[in-house]
Design an enzyme around this catalytic site. Structure first.
Site, PDB file in Angstrom:
ATOM      1  N   SER A 262       3.462 -12.337  -4.978  1.00  0.00           N
ATOM      2  CA  SER A 262       3.822 -11.006  -3.994  1.00  0.00           C
ATOM      3  C   SER A 262       2.326 -10.536  -3.503  1.00  0.00           C
ATOM      4  O   SER A 262       1.453 -11.459  -2.665  1.00  0.00           O
ATOM      5  CB  SER A 262       3.503 -10.617  -5.436  1.00  0.00           C
ATOM      6  OG  SER A 262       1.751 -10.422  -6.071  1.00  0.00           O
ATOM      7  N   LYS A 263       2.356  -9.911  -2.377  1.00  0.00           N
ATOM      8  CA  LYS A 263       2.140  -9.396  -1.526  1.00  0.00           C
ATOM      9  C   LYS A 263       0.620  -9.672  -1.679  1.00  0.00           C
ATOM     10  O   LYS A 263      -0.306 -10.099  -0.712  1.00  0.00           O
ATOM     11  CB  LYS A 263       1.863  -7.550  -0.860  1.00  0.00           C
ATOM     12  CG  LYS A 263       2.686  -7.669   0.830  1.00  0.00           C
ATOM     13  CD  LYS A 263       3.181  -6.581   0.922  1.00  0.00           C
ATOM     14  CE  LYS A 263       4.484  -6.891   1.486  1.00  0.00           C
ATOM     15  NZ  LYS A 263       4.723  -5.109   1.354  1.00  0.00           N
TER      16      LYS A 263
END
Ligand code: GLU
Length: 499
Positions: A262-263
């Site tokens: 994820s980011k």
């Protein structure tokens, strides 16, 4: 005929997981000489991001994934091509209403009038009594608990309602998955899914099934996060009397710490990797290996090769680890083996970005040839195109600043370094003309001169290399000297002598 689709929601940039889904769907269609479609799933208007569609398609075309049908870009504008359009769900809303009504008539869907508060209350009670978190059909306000009369009145009074899918009781729902084999889920685990929301918008589930059917999709290839939704979809196909497509759910992508990619943990969008200077060929090759392998030792695959080799029997259901080191390895392979002209051309925007060039095109042939040599100096020593300008920055710099101590090789002394630098200066100045100034001649001449005088190779070449690069690690002195030319080479040696 095989027809696959990638059906992104335009909620932001394309995630590398999305690129993998699209890639596998594309490869499968290509392998079977079928069609690969793009459909935009924008039923959730709250999550719509302006420019999101363009970004996603742009990322796919950067990766050389060709779209046969559906939503595409032409001169940066969104266009739709194909017989089964529109391919953007927000342009198909009436259709979904029509199909929802069919389910209502056949008894597979029903009205539910519960308010948000009533639903919250239901969840609270379920949580407190440790019951399953599914819609409690028997105790809420819907077509089953209200009389026909009551339902009629509510509708006439325009009370807000949703349409829900009626999940059959006590049934094992089964389907075959190309990655997971037979999947079985008991109907008690499955929620009476909302199909049509109170504003008349369809949910993902209804729109997705209706579209996959109408667009004649044969293989639904998507991420594992959709696996829990599939029983609902299977029931929807059955309720409509349609044959369900074949499903393939791709495993999760995780990082080396076993966390979902994820980011928060770094780059995840295709744009990030493009901007960091990864070659699309390398990224695609790497991504293909996230969950797939050819079953032998081979690792380098062009998109073409992948098209013929790819199949689901070699796709694993275990989570796939996104290993940055491996990605860098792939990128280095492609940077090294790609035609030098092409690598240089692709590196130009990065040179511009770093202020080394003032434009990202070079028309002058000679200038381009020089840059090619410069790129060649370092392309095997960096991970990405974006690292190239900094790595070759010393070539462009007129004033190298480095610790003078660096000029002294570990087995040598300051005096000796000085002496050797002075001698090599004289040799280069006297013996090698500008016309003869290339790395082969330089190397041949200097090495034989070193041998004649019985000097140590390191005693001469180390200080020379540092004088030319100002760096502890760099390409060899002859390669650098060739790129610098005679005048600059001598200048740098003389500067070193002064320090
Ligand atoms: N719109 C869904 C997504 O964003 C598509 C899921 C599917 O392929 O069915 O991933």
């Amino acid at each position: 005929m095989v027809r696959t689709r990638f059906a992104p929601s335009p909620t932001g940039m394309l995630h590398v997981g999305g690129l993998r889904t699209a890639l596998f769907a594309y490869l499968y269609a290509r392998k079977h000489k079928g069609d690969f479609l793009i459909r935009i799933e924008d039923t959730d208007r709250n999550r719509f991001v302006e420019g999101g569609i363009e970004q996603i398609i742009d990322s796919l075309s950067w990766g050389n994934i060709k779209i046969d049908e559906g939503v595409m870009l032409e001169n940066n504008a969104i266009v739709q091509k194909g017989e089964k359009g529109p391919y953007i769900q927000s342009e198909r809303f009436e259709l979904y209403q029509k199909y929802a009504m069919k389910l209502l008539e056949s008894g597979h869907a029903y009205y539910a009038f519960d308010t948000a508060e009533e639903l919250d209350k239901m969840r609270e009670v379920q949580l407190a009594s440790k019951q399953k978190q599914v819609y409690a059909r028997a105790s809420m306000r819907n077509s089953f608990t209200l009389s026909q009369e009551e339902v009629k009145n509510l509708l006439a009074a325009q009370a807000p309602y949703v349409l829900r899918l009626r999940i059959p009781e006590n049934e094992m729902i089964e389907f075959d998955d190309l990655v997971r084999g037979k999947v079985k889920i008991h109907s008690s685990e499955v929620d009476d899914q909302i199909l049509l929301k109170s504003d008349g918008f369809p949910t993902y589930h209804l729109a997705n099934v209706v579209d996959d059917y109408l667009m004649e999709i044969t293989h639904v290839i998507r991420g594992e996060e959709w696996l829990p939704s599939t029983p609902k979809h299977v029931l929807l196909y059955r309720a409509f009397g349609w044959q369900a497509p074949t499903f393939a759910h791709l495993s999760l992508l995780i990082n080396e710490q076993k966390q979902k990619l994820s980011k928060r943990h770094g780059d995840v969008s295709v744009t990030d990797f493009k901007e960091k200077g990864y070659l699309p060929e390398a990224l695609i090759n790497f991504i293909a290996f996230l969950g797939w392998n050819p079953g032998d030792e081979r690792e380098i695959f062009s998109l073409e090769d992948l098209t013929s080799e790819f199949d689901f029997d070699k796709v694993s259901k275990a989570p796939a680890v996104f290993n940055r080191e491996k990605l860098n390895w792939y990128n280095r392979q492609y940077m090294m083996n790609m035609d030098l002209h092409e690598v240089t051309r692709r590196a130009l925007p990065f040179f511009k970005h770093q202020g080394i060039l003032d434009r990202d095109e070079i028309d002058d042939k000679e200038e381009f040839e020089v840059l090619k040599k410069i790129v060649n100096l370092e392309r095997g020593r960096v991970d990405t195109l974006a690292e190239l300008p900094a790595a070759v920055g010393f070539i462009f710099s007129d004033d190298l600043s480095y610790d003078p101590g660096l000029l002294v090789w570990k087995k040598s002394t300051v005096e000796d370094a000085k002496d050797k630098l002075q001698q090599i200066y004289n040799v280069l100045q006297a013996d090698i003309s500008e016309e003869m100034w290339n790395k082969e001649t330089l190397e041949e001449h200097v090495i034989s001169w070193i041998k004649e005088n019985e000097y140590g190779v390191g005693d001469v070449l180390w200080p020379t290399r540092v004088a030319l690069s100002g760096q502890k690690n760099s390409p060899g002195p002859f390669e650098i000297a060739e790129v610098l030319g005679k005048e600059k080479t001598l200048q740098r040696i003389s500067n070193a002598l002064k320090t």
